[in-house]
Scaffold this active site. Structure first.
Site, PDB file in Angstrom:
ATOM      1  N   GLY A 154       7.845  -4.887  -8.810  1.00 53.05           N
ATOM      2  CA  GLY A 154       8.981  -3.912  -8.814  1.00 53.05           C
ATOM      3  C   GLY A 154      10.656  -4.365  -8.989  1.00 53.05           C
ATOM      4  O   GLY A 154      10.822  -4.693  -7.798  1.00 53.05           O
ATOM      5  N   SER A 167       7.520   4.308  -1.470  1.00 55.44           N
ATOM      6  CA  SER A 167       6.849   4.155  -0.440  1.00 55.44           C
ATOM      7  C   SER A 167       7.166   5.266   0.947  1.00 55.44           C
ATOM      8  O   SER A 167       7.166   6.603   1.671  1.00 55.44           O
ATOM      9  CB  SER A 167       5.537   3.227   0.427  1.00 55.44           C
ATOM     10  OG  SER A 167       5.255   2.984  -0.530  1.00 55.44           O
ATOM     11  N   GLY A 188       1.107  -1.585  -0.151  1.00 52.42           N
ATOM     12  CA  GLY A 188       0.031   0.184   0.025  1.00 52.42           C
ATOM     13  C   GLY A 188       0.959   1.190   0.212  1.00 52.42           C
ATOM     14  O   GLY A 188       2.267   1.050  -0.358  1.00 52.42           O
ATOM     15  N   GLN A 203      14.540  -9.252  -4.157  1.00 50.41           N
ATOM     16  CA  GLN A 203      13.149 -10.013  -3.790  1.00 50.41           C
ATOM     17  C   GLN A 203      12.843 -10.554  -5.144  1.00 50.41           C
ATOM     18  O   GLN A 203      12.037 -11.254  -5.273  1.00 50.41           O
ATOM     19  CB  GLN A 203      11.974  -8.951  -3.525  1.00 50.41           C
ATOM     20  CG  GLN A 203      10.463  -9.158  -2.972  1.00 50.41           C
ATOM     21  CD  GLN A 203       9.733  -7.880  -2.787  1.00 50.41           C
ATOM     22  OE1 GLN A 203       9.075  -8.042  -1.448  1.00 50.41           O
ATOM     23  NE2 GLN A 203       8.246  -7.221  -3.751  1.00 50.41           N
ATOM     24  N   LEU A 238       0.482   3.729  -2.719  1.00 51.29           N
ATOM     25  CA  LEU A 238       0.539   3.392  -3.667  1.00 51.29           C
ATOM     26  C   LEU A 238       1.657   4.608  -4.394  1.00 51.29           C
ATOM     27  O   LEU A 238       1.147   6.192  -3.489  1.00 51.29           O
ATOM     28  CB  LEU A 238      -1.101   3.433  -4.376  1.00 51.29           C
ATOM     29  CG  LEU A 238      -1.372   1.674  -4.165  1.00 51.29           C
ATOM     30  CD1 LEU A 238      -2.278   1.766  -4.662  1.00 51.29           C
ATOM     31  CD2 LEU A 238      -0.753   0.700  -3.661  1.00 51.29           C
ATOM     32  N   HIS A 239       2.394   4.730  -5.344  1.00 48.39           N
ATOM     33  CA  HIS A 239       2.856   6.077  -6.062  1.00 48.39           C
ATOM     34  C   HIS A 239       2.873   5.292  -6.946  1.00 48.39           C
ATOM     35  O   HIS A 239       2.672   4.070  -7.531  1.00 48.39           O
ATOM     36  CB  HIS A 239       4.827   6.025  -5.437  1.00 48.39           C
ATOM     37  CG  HIS A 239       5.164   4.881  -5.421  1.00 48.39           C
ATOM     38  ND1 HIS A 239       5.915   3.757  -6.838  1.00 48.39           N
ATOM     39  CD2 HIS A 239       5.487   4.149  -3.983  1.00 48.39           C
ATOM     40  CE1 HIS A 239       5.967   3.015  -5.864  1.00 48.39           C
ATOM     41  NE2 HIS A 239       6.470   3.052  -4.382  1.00 48.39           N
ATOM     42  N   ASP A 299      13.315  -3.539  -5.741  1.00 43.41           N
ATOM     43  CA  ASP A 299      13.353  -4.750  -5.122  1.00 43.41           C
ATOM     44  C   ASP A 299      14.322  -6.112  -5.630  1.00 43.41           C
ATOM     45  O   ASP A 299      13.373  -6.917  -6.018  1.00 43.41           O
ATOM     46  CB  ASP A 299      12.613  -5.273  -4.519  1.00 43.41           C
ATOM     47  CG  ASP A 299      11.634  -4.387  -3.455  1.00 43.41           C
ATOM     48  OD1 ASP A 299      12.451  -4.121  -2.158  1.00 43.41           O
ATOM     49  OD2 ASP A 299      10.374  -3.595  -3.100  1.00 43.41           O
ATOM     50  N   GLY A 314       5.033   3.565  -9.267  1.00 36.82           N
ATOM     51  CA  GLY A 314       5.889   2.615  -9.427  1.00 36.82           C
ATOM     52  C   GLY A 314       4.954   2.017  -9.332  1.00 36.82           C
ATOM     53  O   GLY A 314       4.689   0.865 -10.159  1.00 36.82           O
ATOM     54  N   HIS A 315       4.177   1.401  -8.143  1.00 34.25           N
ATOM     55  CA  HIS A 315       3.077   0.560  -7.981  1.00 34.25           C
ATOM     56  C   HIS A 315       1.789   0.537  -9.438  1.00 34.25           C
ATOM     57  O   HIS A 315       1.525  -0.539  -9.975  1.00 34.25           O
ATOM     58  CB  HIS A 315       2.130   1.040  -6.596  1.00 34.25           C
ATOM     59  CG  HIS A 315       2.668   0.805  -5.337  1.00 34.25           C
ATOM     60  ND1 HIS A 315       2.869   1.230  -4.604  1.00 34.25           N
ATOM     61  CD2 HIS A 315       3.388  -0.836  -5.159  1.00 34.25           C
ATOM     62  CE1 HIS A 315       3.492   1.207  -3.743  1.00 34.25           C
ATOM     63  NE2 HIS A 315       4.097  -0.283  -3.842  1.00 34.25           N
TER      64      HIS A 315
HETATM   65  O1  PAF Z   1       6.978  -5.414  -2.047  1.00 27.01           O
HETATM   66  C1  PAF Z   1       6.168  -5.247  -1.245  1.00 27.01           C
HETATM   67  O2  PAF Z   1       5.747  -4.664  -1.148  1.00 27.01           O
HETATM   68  C2  PAF Z   1       6.814  -6.639  -0.096  1.00 27.01           C
HETATM   69  O3  PAF Z   1       7.543  -7.061   0.116  1.00 27.01           O
HETATM   70  C3  PAF Z   1       5.016  -7.810  -0.823  1.00 27.01           C
HETATM   71  C4  PAF Z   1       6.165  -8.161  -1.721  1.00 27.01           C
HETATM   72  C5  PAF Z   1       3.930  -7.365  -1.249  1.00 27.01           C
HETATM   73  C6  PAF Z   1       4.839  -8.894   0.342  1.00 27.01           C
HETATM   74  O4  PAF Z   1       4.687  -8.872   1.439  1.00 27.01           O
END
Ligand code: PAF
Length: 290
Positions: free
Chosen positions: A149, A188, A33, A155, A35-36, A152, A38-39
């Site tokens: 994105g 964020s 959440g 990730q 949001l910007h 990260d 990027g999201h």
């Molecule tokens: O990148 C994020 O915002 C979080 O790590 C995710 C992938 C929503 C998991 O909580």
């Protein structure tokens, strides 16, 4: 657009929409959440590539350490819902913590090696929390494609490895980092920055560009690249470096002197006051993207 809080209702609604769209495909954008742009770019990619777009907004306690910003993490559901609707999401899933974790969790997902460095080293347990919640969300939403994105980048590497190792039935779509006009990667957490910290945070994107030039020239060793990047970041008085690393991507293994792999990541995490920012640049020897 529907805002849904319950897992059972979400599953039901996705089933209904899939049927309505003649076995339509589901695109999933998991977020925490606040949001910007990027999201919103992830939503746009999902909308382009799939028939039904589901976004989740859940600040996952499992991925925050005891002294991290879980309580303080910025939240504004009303604003997020308006932005998601304008961007064309079909469903936003906003579960309470008690819906996602009705009792203490005994089963977690852990990805080895790619989690050992960078944020995995600075934030112990963080990627177990991410891998576990993303697995739960994938099981609930059962998306055809999920959009993440590249800010990260670790990730993305962790989730791709998890999906591959565990034969999860979803395609991971990495999307480029969005930046403010002056180069700061959108996040964020940028709202935490004071005006002076915000100004000084520009050293991050600048130092990535410096690293890119040095790597492309092939004149500096990996240690030299790291040292020059750190030197540049330290020109900002408020910067407190957590890490600067040059690794192969997506393996996230150290780069040996004289052996530049086909794809490398220069990744950094730097604190400005209480705000920890991350940024990275992936360099394909030939062309580069952030
Ligand atoms: O990148 C994020 O915002 C979080 O790590 C995710 C992938 C929503 C998991 O909580």
């Amino acid at each position: 657009m529907q805002a849904i809080k319950r897992i059972s209702q979400l599953k039901e609604e996705i089933r209904r929409l899939r049927k309505e769209k003649g076995d339509g495909t589901v695109g999933f954008v998991p977020t925490m959440g606040y949001l910007h742009e990027g999201h919103l770019s992830l939503l746009a990619a999902a909308k382009k590539e799939t028939d039904i777009v589901v976004m989740s907004i859940f600040v996952n306690p499992l991925q925050f350490g005891p002294n991290e910003d879980f309580e303080k993490y910025p939240r504004d559901h009303e604003r997020d819902l308006k932005m998601a609707e304008a961007a064309g999401a079909d469903i936003v899933f906003l579960p309470e913590t008690s819906e996602m974790y009705p009792r203490p969790i005994k089963t977690t997902v852990s990805v080895a090696e790619v989690t050992e460095r960078l944020c995995g080293a600075s934030r112990p347990g963080h990627f177990d929390g991410v891998a576990t919640v993303v697995t739960k969300l994938f099981n609930i939403v059962q998306p055809d494609k999920a959009f993440f994105g590249m800010k990260d980048a670790q990730q993305v590497a962790v989730i791709r490895r998890m999906v591959d190792d565990l034969n999860m039935n979803v395609t991971i779509v990495p999307c480029p980092t969005l930046r403010e006009e002056d180069g700061l990667a959108m996040s964020s957490r940028n709202v935490y920055l004071s005006p002076e910290e915000r100004k000084q945070a520009l050293v991050l994107s600048q130092s990535l560009r410096l690293a890119e030039a040095l790597i492309r020239e092939r004149s500096a060793s990996p240690d030299e690249v790291r040292r020059r990047v750190e030197e540049h970041i330290r020109t900002a008085q408020l910067a407190d470096i957590d890490y600067v690393e040059l690794l192969s991507y997506p393996e996230l293994a150290p780069v040996q002197p004289g052996q530049m792999p086909p794809s490398v990541i220069i990744a950094l995490a730097v604190k400005f006051g209480k705000t920890r920012l991350i940024d990275n640049l992936i360099i394909e020897m030939g062309n580069s993207h952030v």
